[in-house]
Design a protein around this motif. Structure first.
Motif, PDB file in Angstrom:
ATOM      1  N   TYR A 194      -5.511  -5.515   2.210  1.00 36.66           N
ATOM      2  CA  TYR A 194      -4.403  -5.264   3.134  1.00 36.66           C
ATOM      3  C   TYR A 194      -4.780  -5.659   4.563  1.00 36.66           C
ATOM      4  CZ  TYR A 194      -1.940  -2.565  -0.460  1.00 36.66           C
ATOM      5  OH  TYR A 194      -1.263  -2.176  -1.588  1.00 36.66           O
ATOM      6  N   ALA A 197      -4.736  -9.415   5.026  1.00 34.86           N
ATOM      7  CA  ALA A 197      -3.366  -9.917   5.075  1.00 34.86           C
ATOM      8  C   ALA A 197      -2.702  -9.555   6.393  1.00 34.86           C
ATOM      9  CB  ALA A 197      -2.564  -9.360   3.902  1.00 34.86           C
ATOM     10  N   ASP A 200      -3.724 -11.812   9.128  1.00 37.16           N
ATOM     11  CA  ASP A 200      -3.064 -13.111   9.000  1.00 37.16           C
ATOM     12  C   ASP A 200      -1.590 -13.054   9.372  1.00 37.16           C
ATOM     13  OD1 ASP A 200      -5.338 -14.395   8.212  1.00 37.16           O
ATOM     14  OD2 ASP A 200      -4.977 -14.146   6.063  1.00 37.16           O
ATOM     15  N   ALA A 202       0.775 -10.793   8.060  1.00 38.96           N
ATOM     16  CA  ALA A 202       1.688 -10.359   6.993  1.00 38.96           C
ATOM     17  C   ALA A 202       2.456  -9.114   7.413  1.00 38.96           C
ATOM     18  CB  ALA A 202       0.909 -10.078   5.711  1.00 38.96           C
ATOM     19  N   THR A 206       5.911  -8.346   3.176  1.00 40.23           N
ATOM     20  CA  THR A 206       4.992  -9.304   2.544  1.00 40.23           C
ATOM     21  C   THR A 206       3.857  -8.587   1.838  1.00 40.23           C
ATOM     22  OG1 THR A 206       5.508 -10.923   4.270  1.00 40.23           O
ATOM     23  CG2 THR A 206       3.531 -11.305   2.955  1.00 40.23           C
ATOM     24  N   LEU A 207       3.307  -7.561   2.477  1.00 40.48           N
ATOM     25  CA  LEU A 207       2.239  -6.781   1.841  1.00 40.48           C
ATOM     26  C   LEU A 207       2.707  -6.201   0.514  1.00 40.48           C
ATOM     27  CD1 LEU A 207       0.707  -4.813   4.861  1.00 40.48           C
ATOM     28  CD2 LEU A 207      -0.314  -6.740   3.638  1.00 40.48           C
ATOM     29  N   PHE A 209       5.306  -7.188  -1.530  1.00 42.56           N
ATOM     30  CA  PHE A 209       5.667  -8.125  -2.593  1.00 42.56           C
ATOM     31  C   PHE A 209       4.528  -9.069  -2.978  1.00 42.56           C
ATOM     32  CE2 PHE A 209       9.960  -6.954  -1.195  1.00 42.56           C
ATOM     33  CZ  PHE A 209      10.558  -6.733  -2.424  1.00 42.56           C
ATOM     34  N   ARG A 210       3.625  -9.358  -2.043  1.00 46.10           N
ATOM     35  CA  ARG A 210       2.567 -10.332  -2.342  1.00 46.10           C
ATOM     36  C   ARG A 210       1.240  -9.686  -2.747  1.00 46.10           C
ATOM     37  NH1 ARG A 210       3.666 -15.540  -0.547  1.00 46.10           N
ATOM     38  NH2 ARG A 210       5.929 -15.833  -0.684  1.00 46.10           N
ATOM     39  N   ILE A 211       1.066  -8.405  -2.419  1.00 45.06           N
ATOM     40  CA  ILE A 211      -0.209  -7.750  -2.746  1.00 45.06           C
ATOM     41  C   ILE A 211       0.007  -6.549  -3.665  1.00 45.06           C
ATOM     42  CG2 ILE A 211      -2.171  -6.477  -1.795  1.00 45.06           C
ATOM     43  CD1 ILE A 211      -1.992  -8.230   0.671  1.00 45.06           C
ATOM     44  N   THR A 212       0.808  -5.584  -3.203  1.00 45.20           N
ATOM     45  CA  THR A 212       0.962  -4.339  -3.961  1.00 45.20           C
ATOM     46  C   THR A 212       1.589  -4.578  -5.324  1.00 45.20           C
ATOM     47  OG1 THR A 212       1.217  -3.119  -1.890  1.00 45.20           O
ATOM     48  CG2 THR A 212       1.927  -2.026  -3.908  1.00 45.20           C
ATOM     49  N   PRO A 214       1.973  -7.355  -7.339  1.00 45.39           N
ATOM     50  CA  PRO A 214       1.157  -8.026  -8.377  1.00 45.39           C
ATOM     51  C   PRO A 214      -0.004  -7.190  -8.884  1.00 45.39           C
ATOM     52  CG  PRO A 214       1.639  -9.521  -6.557  1.00 45.39           C
ATOM     53  CD  PRO A 214       2.058  -8.156  -6.105  1.00 45.39           C
ATOM     54  N   TRP A 217       1.109  -4.442 -11.433  1.00 45.61           N
ATOM     55  CA  TRP A 217       2.020  -4.879 -12.485  1.00 45.61           C
ATOM     56  C   TRP A 217       1.782  -4.155 -13.810  1.00 45.61           C
ATOM     57  CZ3 TRP A 217       6.447  -7.162 -12.091  1.00 45.61           C
ATOM     58  CH2 TRP A 217       7.069  -7.653 -13.234  1.00 45.61           C
TER      59      TRP A 217
END
Length: 299
Positions: A194, A197, A200, A202, A206-207, A209-212, A214, A217
């Motif tokens: 986190y 990201a 960068d 984020a 974005t955190l 949908f792109r990290i938490t 996936p 899942w």
């Protein structure tokens, strides 16, 4: 263990497997047997082939109940998982960063207890409480708060909204467990991911949908199966909360409610068993398809 690994394991498994075979597997076998029979629960069993399934196919209440289960199956997992993920994300990484470490919103530990509280209540008690919340006269909590000039809302007595009221209670009762479940999953995600990201640029979206999402899942997949199985049930709430246990006019009837009424009210055990067989295969098919469709490589 000196006498061998397998005798040791078998010794521990013998009693649990015997109990499971007696009280679960045997019950399934008996249900399949009774589904092709005509029996009132007391007299002799008369085998009638697939007559119960033919009757089921031509039963309008069966198709109505199946649609209601489908309605719950579609919305219960989506709404519960969405709320569970949102609240868990806020409780774990929604409060910004402090000392380079991401953290949850203020008071997140207290909120976890509050969210989990409905899980400590028996489902029958939840049904009684919300039966008064959604009561269709001024004794109901919601109607009691409305001005006297407003006509009382019917809620559970209105065939357009009764099933939605059941859905609301199911979500309220379940969401706390999945908040805790998703929080545990998020707690296992390295904070450095986190932080990198965030450095960068984020955003919170974005955190999420792109990290938490996936990395959670597998947990979400399991939650979807559990909630789908719950959507095929809903018996306790409907039995206690609704008008005429499945009313008004069958507006909240589900397959589990039909099984209960045909067994204990109409003494049609064979027909109820046929309904049980259908429910068994529907639940099994849903779980298998969900695991197959949502399968993806582990991150």
């Amino acid at each position: 263990m000196r006498h061998g690994k397998y005798p040791f394991i078998i010794g521990f498994l013998a009693v649990p497997v015997a109990l499971y075979a007696t009280f679960v597997v045997a019950a399934y076998i008996q249900t399949f047997q009774l589904s092709v029979a005509s029996w009132n629960g007391f007299g002799p069993i008369k085998y009638v082939g697939f007559d119960n399934f033919v009757k089921l196919w031509n039963d309008d209440l069966f198709w109505k109940s199946l649609r209601h289960n489908g309605y719950l199956l579609l919305l219960l997992p989506i709404v519960t998982i969405a709320l569970g993920l949102l609240f868990a994300f806020l409780l774990n990484v929604g409060g910004g960063s402090k000392g380079g470490m991401t953290r949850g919103v203020w008071g997140s530990k207290v909120y976890r207890v509050i969210f989990f509280f409905p899980q400590l209540m028996a489902l029958a008690i939840v049904a009684v409480i919300f039966g008064r919340v959604f009561a269709s006269d001024k004794s109901g909590m919601i109607n009691g708060l409305l001005p006297d000039s407003w006509a009382p809302w019917l809620f559970l007595a209105d065939d357009r909204w009764a099933l939605t009221c059941i859905l609301v209670v199911l979500v309220w009762q379940a969401v706390g467990f999945y908040v805790v479940l998703f929080s545990a999953g998020m707690g296992s995600i390295e904070h450095e991911i986190y932080e990198a990201a965030a450095l960068d640029g984020a955003t919170r979206v974005t955190l999420f949908f792109r990290i938490t999402l996936p990395l959670l899942w597998g947990t979400i997949q399991t939650a979807w199966v559990y909630l789908g199985i719950a959507a095929f049930d809903a018996f306790a709430l409907i039995n206690i909360m609704t008008v005429d246990r499945g009313g008004p006019d069958g507006a909240t009837s589900v397959l589990a409610m039909m099984i209960y009424r045909n067994t204990f009210e109409y003494s049609q055990v064979g027909y109820a068993s046929a309904l049980g067989v259908v429910l068994f295969f529907l639940t099994l098919t849903f779980a298998a398809l969900t695991l197959r469709v949502t399968r993806r490589d582990a991150v």
